[in-house]
Design an enzyme around this catalytic site. Structure first.
Site, mmCIF file in Angstrom:
data_model
loop_
_atom_site.group_PDB
_atom_site.id
_atom_site.type_symbol
_atom_site.label_atom_id
_atom_site.label_comp_id
_atom_site.label_asym_id
_atom_site.label_seq_id
_atom_site.Cartn_x
_atom_site.Cartn_y
_atom_site.Cartn_z
ATOM 1 C CE1 TYR A 91 94.945 16.613 64.376
ATOM 2 C CE2 TYR A 91 92.747 15.669 64.203
ATOM 3 C CZ TYR A 91 93.719 16.542 63.749
ATOM 4 O OH TYR A 91 93.474 17.337 62.652
ATOM 5 C CG ASN A 114 103.856 20.112 59.045
ATOM 6 O OD1 ASN A 114 104.952 20.428 58.645
ATOM 7 N ND2 ASN A 114 103.253 19.000 58.681
ATOM 8 C CB CYS A 122 99.663 17.664 59.089
ATOM 9 S SG CYS A 122 99.625 19.012 57.923
ATOM 10 C CG HIS A 123 97.399 15.001 53.913
ATOM 11 N ND1 HIS A 123 98.683 15.443 53.679
ATOM 12 C CD2 HIS A 123 97.299 13.792 53.304
ATOM 13 C CE1 HIS A 123 99.330 14.541 52.961
ATOM 14 N NE2 HIS A 123 98.504 13.524 52.714
ATOM 15 C CD GLU A 150 98.581 10.551 50.924
ATOM 16 O OE1 GLU A 150 98.339 9.824 51.918
ATOM 17 O OE2 GLU A 150 99.377 11.488 50.963
#
Length: 159
Positions: A91, A114, A122-123, A150
């Site tokens: 963050y 979001n 945002c993950h 991912e």
């Protein structure tokens, strides 16, 4: 606005909302809502790209997005789009990248608000001492699932 129910998502069914020019929001679908489907070509394209993403065949989305939020939120979301597939930032890192080095908590708030949480990833934003929280529909398990997909975290990594 048009809505399209994307039924094949591993996270559960999703509404993809489009104004015909851009994707406006993605929301979890609840109940039997298929009779309310009114897909347009943009919603279908988004659904196809999400299928490719979850199949491991797509690493970036190529869709027009309608970013609706405060100036700060929009700046943070645009900055987040620069974080590549398979990577994470804290963050604090994202706050600094967006030009607000002391605004890590405000970045967290922008992530919670979001409306395009799969397309604006945002993950990929994690806490300095772990995965942190996640404001998506199912919270931290969904964040872990997306980061595992991912390859950004190992299966053994803890929150």
């Amino acid at each position: 606005m048009y809505a399209y129910l994307y039924k094949d998502c591993p996270l559960g069914p999703l509404w993809i909302l489009s104004d015909g020019k851009a994707i406006c929001a993605i929301h979890p679908a609840k109940g039997n809502v298929s009779e309310r489907e009114h897909p347009d070509d943009l919603c279908r394209r988004c659904g196809a790209q999400l299928r490719e993403y979850f199949a491991g065949e797509r690493k970036a989305f190529d869709l027009p997005l309608k970013l609706q939020g405060t100036d700060f939120q929009v700046k943070v979301w645009k900055t987040l789009l620069q974080v590549p597939y398979g990577s994470t930032v804290t963050y604090g890192d994202l706050a600094a990248m967006a030009g607000y080095p002391r605004a890590a908590r405000a970045v967290g708030s922008a992530m919670r608000n979001n409306p395009l949480w799969l397309l604006i990833p945002c993950h990929r934003v994690v806490g300095a001492s772990g995965l942190g929280g996640y404001g998506g529909p199912e919270g931290l398990p969904i964040k872990r699932q997306l980061l595992l997909l991912e390859g950004a975290i190992s299966p053994r990594e803890k929150a």
